[in-house]
Design a protein around this motif. Structure first.
Motif, mmCIF file in Angstrom:
data_model
loop_
_atom_site.group_PDB
_atom_site.id
_atom_site.type_symbol
_atom_site.label_atom_id
_atom_site.label_comp_id
_atom_site.label_asym_id
_atom_site.label_seq_id
_atom_site.Cartn_x
_atom_site.Cartn_y
_atom_site.Cartn_z
ATOM 1 N N VAL A 113 20.306 8.955 -11.794
ATOM 2 C CA VAL A 113 20.005 9.311 -13.180
ATOM 3 C C VAL A 113 21.283 9.540 -13.969
ATOM 4 O O VAL A 113 21.252 9.510 -15.200
ATOM 5 N N ARG A 114 22.424 9.726 -13.289
ATOM 6 C CA ARG A 114 23.718 9.904 -13.954
ATOM 7 C C ARG A 114 24.452 8.592 -14.179
ATOM 8 O O ARG A 114 25.511 8.571 -14.804
ATOM 9 N N LEU A 115 23.932 7.498 -13.652
ATOM 10 C CA LEU A 115 24.610 6.204 -13.718
ATOM 11 C C LEU A 115 23.852 5.229 -14.608
ATOM 12 O O LEU A 115 22.639 5.333 -14.770
ATOM 13 N N LYS A 116 24.576 4.265 -15.141
ATOM 14 C CA LYS A 116 23.944 3.165 -15.874
ATOM 15 C C LYS A 116 23.793 2.014 -14.880
ATOM 16 O O LYS A 116 24.763 1.352 -14.515
ATOM 17 N N GLY A 164 25.999 -0.480 -10.576
ATOM 18 C CA GLY A 164 26.018 0.356 -11.763
ATOM 19 C C GLY A 164 27.402 0.866 -12.102
ATOM 20 O O GLY A 164 28.376 0.614 -11.388
ATOM 21 N N GLU A 165 27.453 1.586 -13.220
ATOM 22 C CA GLU A 165 28.700 2.178 -13.700
ATOM 23 C C GLU A 165 28.447 3.615 -14.092
ATOM 24 O O GLU A 165 27.314 3.996 -14.381
ATOM 25 N N GLY A 166 29.514 4.399 -14.116
ATOM 26 C CA GLY A 166 29.403 5.789 -14.508
ATOM 27 C C GLY A 166 30.353 6.660 -13.702
ATOM 28 O O GLY A 166 31.252 6.156 -13.022
ATOM 29 N N LYS A 173 32.157 -0.983 -7.728
ATOM 30 C CA LYS A 173 31.045 -0.561 -8.574
ATOM 31 C C LYS A 173 30.145 0.355 -7.759
ATOM 32 O O LYS A 173 30.159 0.339 -6.533
ATOM 33 N N TRP A 174 29.362 1.135 -8.469
ATOM 34 C CA TRP A 174 28.337 1.944 -7.815
ATOM 35 C C TRP A 174 27.249 1.028 -7.296
ATOM 36 O O TRP A 174 26.992 -0.033 -7.872
ATOM 37 N N MET A 234 34.156 8.281 -0.549
ATOM 38 C CA MET A 234 32.813 7.781 -0.845
ATOM 39 C C MET A 234 32.389 8.423 -2.153
ATOM 40 O O MET A 234 32.296 9.642 -2.243
ATOM 41 N N GLY A 235 32.162 7.600 -3.147
ATOM 42 C CA GLY A 235 31.639 8.119 -4.402
ATOM 43 C C GLY A 235 30.161 8.407 -4.243
ATOM 44 O O GLY A 235 29.439 7.699 -3.532
#
Length: 135
Positions: free
Chosen positions: A40-43, A56-58, A14-15, A34-35
């Motif tokens: 602001v782009r992730l939930k 988070g996810e996205g 997960k993020w 590495m992601g």
């Protein structure tokens, strides 16, 4: 802290993001993806204050960290570390946690020029970690 572990599949991860700490991650041995994504782009889920993290996810971008590479991750930098490139491998890296307040206290003593602040962001920007992020 020194970490030694196997890289994992993206589907197993997960993020994550932090409010209180800046991560400096240095790859001692091995390779990982590495992601990276601005929060602001992730939930983002609920923030866990005691352990300073939020999951988070996205979708995001991917960077390859090889031996002797490092990455600095600020509170608005969602990241997904330790992702396998082709197959799982054992990696060793050093993660240094730098208190955010140390950096901003330095800014208060020695203010940077306005262009630096625009590029760097402001403390209010990462108040959105956990819940609805604010740009």
């Amino acid at each position: 802290m020194v970490q030694e572990h196997e890289t994992k599949l993206r589907a197993q991860a997960k993020w994550e993001a932090h409010r209180k700490m800046i991560d400096l991650q240095f790859m001692v041995r091995g390779q990982e993806l590495m992601g990276y994504a601005d929060i602001v782009r992730l939930k983002m889920e609920e923030y866990h204050d005691a352990d300073d993290y939020c999951l988070g996810e996205g979708d995001g971008d991917w960077l390859r960290l090889d031996t002797r590479y490092f990455m600095i991750l600020f509170p608005w930098d969602g990241h997904m570390p330790s992702i396998a490139i082709a197959e799982s491998q054992k990696i060793k890296k050093v993660v240094v946690k730098i208190p955010v307040e140390t950096l901003f206290a330095q800014f208060q003593r020695h203010p940077p020029n306005p262009q630096t602040l625009v590029a760097f962001g402001t403390p209010s920007r990462f108040s959105g970690i956990g819940g609805n992020p604010q740009p």
